[in-house]
Design a protein around this motif. Structure first.
Motif, short mmCIF file in Angstrom:
data_model
loop_
_atom_site.label_atom_id
_atom_site.label_comp_id
_atom_site.label_asym_id
_atom_site.label_seq_id
_atom_site.Cartn_x
_atom_site.Cartn_y
_atom_site.Cartn_z
N PRO A 26 0.82 -1.23 0.00
CA PRO A 26 0.00 0.00 0.00
C PRO A 26 0.85 1.27 0.00
CG PRO A 26 0.06 -0.95 2.20
CD PRO A 26 0.79 -1.92 1.30
N LEU A 27 0.19 2.38 -0.34
CA LEU A 27 0.79 3.71 -0.18
C LEU A 27 0.33 4.28 1.16
CD1 LEU A 27 0.19 5.21 -3.76
CD2 LEU A 27 2.08 3.79 -2.95
N ALA A 28 0.92 5.40 1.56
CA ALA A 28 0.51 6.06 2.80
C ALA A 28 -0.92 6.57 2.67
CB ALA A 28 1.46 7.22 3.11
N HIS A 29 -1.64 6.62 3.80
CA HIS A 29 -3.04 7.06 3.78
C HIS A 29 -3.21 8.44 3.16
CE1 HIS A 29 -4.46 3.65 5.91
NE2 HIS A 29 -3.77 3.91 7.01
N ARG A 30 -2.22 9.34 3.43
CA ARG A 30 -2.39 10.72 2.96
C ARG A 30 -2.47 10.82 1.44
NH1 ARG A 30 2.92 10.57 4.74
NH2 ARG A 30 2.45 11.44 6.77
N THR A 31 -1.98 9.80 0.74
CA THR A 31 -2.03 9.88 -0.73
C THR A 31 -3.47 9.84 -1.24
OG1 THR A 31 -1.78 7.48 -0.97
CG2 THR A 31 0.23 8.80 -1.06
N VAL A 34 -5.09 13.84 -0.61
CA VAL A 34 -4.63 15.06 -1.27
C VAL A 34 -4.93 14.98 -2.76
CG1 VAL A 34 -2.59 16.40 -1.90
CG2 VAL A 34 -2.87 15.58 0.44
N VAL A 53 4.96 9.58 0.66
CA VAL A 53 3.89 8.82 -0.01
C VAL A 53 3.85 7.35 0.39
CG1 VAL A 53 3.98 10.39 -2.00
CG2 VAL A 53 5.07 8.14 -2.16
N ASP A 69 3.18 5.81 6.68
CA ASP A 69 2.28 6.38 7.68
C ASP A 69 3.03 6.37 9.01
OD1 ASP A 69 -0.18 6.85 6.22
OD2 ASP A 69 -0.35 4.67 6.02
#
Lengths: 393, 393
Positions: free
Chosen positions: A4-9, A12, B109, B112
């Protein structure tokens, strides 16, 4: 399956304007949509000569100091001293990779997730992106003909909202085209003292005044001022800067180490050379001011002739933008495809915030269109608007 | 009283190496402490000529695309295709402001807060800074003569540790000077498949091999590869790059918009010009390889002559660094001031991680010292060591 990617991706969004520029980048479309300075007014020969000279300097190819090439920081400190009327120490200057990087690093060093940040309505989209990425709770106060409405800000603070930062483009606002009055600057500084927040005075356009310089910068020890060489020299230098109270400047330098180690000695040496040559710079800026003023007046004159009272705007006194508000209920987002079909593009007001009134507004950039093209652009816009009105009947 | 800064500003330390460089930047000190490439080996004339030509290109002064100047991305895609032996699409290439920015954006990116990131022990300090700033929980696995110890990594994974990222400098490790063997590359890729983590293959030194190229890059669709023009051309270009699976490249581009809008058209055009001139580049790299090899051997030869078995190191086969481990209990942090008094500086091993053994090691950079200076540096180090031993009796 990929990790997975970070949640923030997922939180935004990209700049709607950047996406729009891709859609409208057709040779047959006059774009009033970009926020780009005019390439033909950039000092091409002067930059080339300065670059050629920069190659003679020791260390021009090597890594440089994180906070910027020393001579450039000194030149910026001198300029800011003249501009603000009080001594600016070199230690409070950090050179950044365009002023966007200054904003981004301020997002990192000033904002904890959940902090409130107050922006303008409408707001600079690059600031919205940074504050959203930093996990801020974003609130907005309206901008009128005299800039950020300080009474509205005070009322918001009165409801118990406690921001970490208030951000504004003080001079020749993007996208609103207006300038924060001297009285409101003082009012904002007073509120910052009373409520204990940082101010970011984002000022990339301040030197592009038409008839008279804007009021003095905000006087406060709680203000971080951002400047840029992109609009007055050339974006390719990627030179922006901040002047900030020492703890902020030190924290920004610390996080800039991790962000990109340092800027380019080459382009920073070029910027120092040009910004330090005040005689040449004054003449160059004089030419830029005259050209942008003339383009602006061509555009606003044509708007008034074509639309009369169905479009309202505050006459810009500098910068690159007119904020045109349709008074007849036109939905500028809906009209955009008709406009591009008629060979003209703009940024719909909805890109700059969620206020319903913005849906009837458009940001028009006059920097890159000369006078005759400005007139032609408004003519196309007028025909697009006519077509749009007919279609919606 | 000023408003507060974000909490993270109290959690991240500056680079100890940068602080050290300030302390040791005396004319009478031979510095083996920097991680800087040799300025006299940078292609000064070729860069100057390319810059001069770049000014003829349309758009060279203007803002550019966030993901990089198109021609440079195409050149990088071609080079990575040759290097990896499988087709690399332009869409997977993002040009960054040095490869440090690539690392920093990957921190944003992919991580977390609280995610585990596994680094090497010893580790590249710039990576430690990025992962700490991203709020990662950092774990480390040892590096030996064949690079990251994959058995140790597997054992760590076996205890239930589930990293989001495993980061390594695969070729001519900073600071450890060694290269990840072909077998271990495969082993690492297998573990990434099994446990579902991203790999960052950080590769700024891979083209500076002495006698033979390093093994092929890690083959995996979970790997993000980082490269840089700083060590092979010049840091002033501020050109690094990443090749990454499409969702990662897209997320990095999105956050780069907010970080700094775009890089410099000028320096990216210069980089494209030089990297695309393969005949010239091969010759330039050939010269760089011979010079660094010769400097390396002068340094390691002098180390062996002076210290015999009281200093151990793995002979570098490329790159810029020797990791010298004292076997006699020398505390390299404690010895540093004696060393600078004797006119030589290095980075104490403790800067690269908390493993007790690192306290007896030193990173020595041979890139900026020619053969006679390397010999003199070791002579000074030997005398400093003698003085240190006498003092501690």
């Amino acid at each position: 399956m990929l990790p997975p990617l970070a949640h923030r991706t997922s939180q935004v969004r990209g700049s709607a304007i950047r996406d729009l520029l891709t859609l409208t980048a057709r040779d047959d479309v006059i774009s009033l949509a970009g926020g780009l300075p005019a390439p033909e007014l950039m000092p091409h020969r002067r930059i080339r000569d300065a670059a050629s000279r920069a190659f003679d300097a020791a260390g021009v190819l090597q890594y440089s100091e994180t906070s910027g090439v020393r001579r450039l920081r000194a030149v910026i400190a001198e300029r800011e001293t003249r501009r603000t009327g009080s001594p600016v120490d070199v230690a409070s200057v950090v050179v950044t990779h365009g002023s966007q990087q200054a904003l981004s690093l301020l997002g990192t060093v000033l904002i904890d997730p959940g902090d409130v940040v107050i922006v303008d309505a409408p707001a600079y989209t690059g600031a919205l992106q940074v504050f959203a990425a930093a996990g801020a709770e974003i609130r907005a106060v309206p901008v009128d003909a005299n800039g950020t409405d300080i009474d509205a800000l005070e009322a918001l603070l009165g409801t118990g909202v406690r921001p970490r930062i208030v951000h504004t483009v003080s001079n020749f606002h993007n996208p609103r085209g207006v300038t924060l009055s001297a009285g409101r600057r003082q009012g904002l500084a007073d509120l910052a003292d009373r409520y204990g927040f940082w101010m970011i005075e984002d000022d990339p356009y301040g030197e592009i005044w038409f008839d008279a310089p804007p009021p003095e910068p905000i006087h406060s020890d709680r203000v971080v001022r951002l400047g840029s060489a992109s609009k007055i020299l050339a974006p390719t230098l990627r030179v922006g800067w901040m002047t900030a109270p020492y703890p902020v400047a030190a924290a920004v330098e610390l996080f800039k180490q991790g962000a990109d180690l340092c800027g380019s000695s080459l382009t920073q040496t070029v910027a120092a050379d040009l910004l330090d040559d005040t005689e040449w710079l004054d003449e160059h800026l004089g030419g830029l001011r005259r050209a942008y003023r003339s383009r602006c007046r061509a555009l606003t004159g044509a708007l008034t002739s074509a639309f009369g009272s169905s479009v309202e705007f505050d006459d810009p006194t500098g910068g690159m933008f007119v904020w045109a508000a349709f008074t007849d209920g036109t939905d500028t987002s809906a009209m955009l495809s008709t406009a591009t079909d008629h060979g003209v593009a703009y940024v719909p007001g909805a890109a700059f915030g969620s206020e319903p009134a913005f849906g009837h507004a458009a940001r028009l950039c006059f920097a890159t269109v000369d006078e005759s093209v400005a007139v032609e652009a408004v003519d196309r816009l007028y025909r697009a608007h006519q077509a749009d009105v007919s279609a919606s009947r």
